[in-house]
Design an enzyme around this catalytic site. Structure first.
Site, mmCIF file in Angstrom:
data_model
loop_
_atom_site.group_PDB
_atom_site.id
_atom_site.type_symbol
_atom_site.label_atom_id
_atom_site.label_comp_id
_atom_site.label_asym_id
_atom_site.label_seq_id
_atom_site.Cartn_x
_atom_site.Cartn_y
_atom_site.Cartn_z
ATOM 1 N N LYS A 15 49.245 31.030 44.262
ATOM 2 C CA LYS A 15 49.108 32.231 45.624
ATOM 3 C C LYS A 15 48.215 32.911 44.762
ATOM 4 O O LYS A 15 47.058 32.963 46.205
ATOM 5 C CB LYS A 15 50.280 32.380 45.395
ATOM 6 C CG LYS A 15 51.220 31.626 45.908
ATOM 7 C CD LYS A 15 52.796 32.196 46.473
ATOM 8 C CE LYS A 15 53.498 33.249 45.616
ATOM 9 N NZ LYS A 15 54.237 33.364 44.224
ATOM 10 N N ARG A 161 52.706 39.617 28.487
ATOM 11 C CA ARG A 161 53.216 41.263 29.621
ATOM 12 C C ARG A 161 55.143 40.271 29.607
ATOM 13 O O ARG A 161 55.173 38.928 28.699
ATOM 14 C CB ARG A 161 53.252 40.581 31.438
ATOM 15 C CG ARG A 161 52.507 41.958 31.393
ATOM 16 C CD ARG A 161 51.191 41.434 33.160
ATOM 17 N NE ARG A 161 52.810 40.298 33.881
ATOM 18 C CZ ARG A 161 51.981 40.686 34.832
ATOM 19 N NH1 ARG A 161 51.959 40.721 35.720
ATOM 20 N NH2 ARG A 161 53.433 40.223 35.954
#
Length: 215
Positions: A15, A161
């Protein structure tokens, strides 16, 4: 006519990447709700103080307040020809408030749902690496750094992460389906949603998105 483009899809479907590309091609702002929230909180605006009070209390920011923040942004001059929303709406109520606003503006609304199977999402997200120094994002599959573990831009160290680890991604997907499925059903019934297979090559996906927008 104002173009309102809404990107939906699971984390890792692309996205953010495609929203940025479309934003540059159409010369309209790409609006990420997370970014606007952080901006308001940092600048201690009235809205920022309101948002922070909920976050500090560990509560969800109410739909009306989220809409206030988004409306404040899309009312700005640079959005008069259109904008791209990424991360909003997240609930039916937010979608309804946005739709009411857009109908008043007589906007052309397109909802683009990037459909990606769980295995692809897990593979893509667990391959993501971020520079500790400048925050540049790489993907070991689709956009690897020239030198393993080193940022091309500033030479900083790349890291994974904690929310990009496979077991965390599975939890994120469960939350996503629970939260977003009603929204997908809502837009399907509106006849303004276009589903695009996010498994295809990046250029192919972009081409399909632009075709939908220009129809």
């Amino acid at each position: 006519m104002m173009k309102a483009i809404i990107f939906l899809g699971p984390p890792g479907a692309g996205k953010g990447t495609h929203a940025k590309e479309v934003s540059q091609i159409l010369n309209i702002p790409h609006i990420s709700t997370g970014d606007i929230f952080r901006e308001h909180v940092k600048n201690q605006t009235d809205l920022g103080i309101k948002v922070k009070s909920y976050l500090d209390a560990g509560k969800l920011v109410p739909d009306e307040v989220v809409w206030e923040v988004v409306k404040d942004r899309i009312d700005k001059e640079d959005c008069k020809n259109g904008f791209i929303l990424d991360g909003f709406p997240r609930t039916i109520l937010q979608a309804e408030m946005l739709e009411k606003y857009l109908k008043e503006k007589n906007a052309d609304i397109k909802v683009i749902y990037l459909d990606a199977p769980d295995e692809l999402v897990i593979r893509r997200l667990s391959a993501r690496r971020v520079c500790k120094n400048c925050g540049a994002i790489y993907n070991l599959i689709s956009m690897p750094p020239k030198k393993d573990g080193i940022c091309d831009i500033c030479g900083g160290e790349l890291y994974q992460r904690s929310d990009d680890k496979p077991e965390v991604i599975k939890q994120r997907l469960e939350t996503y389906y629970k939260e977003t499925q009603p929204l997908i059903d809502y837009y399907k019934n509106k006849d303004i949603m276009y589903t695009i297979n996010a498994e295809k090559e990046r250029e192919e996906v972009l081409k399909e998105i632009l075709k939908v927008i220009n129809e």
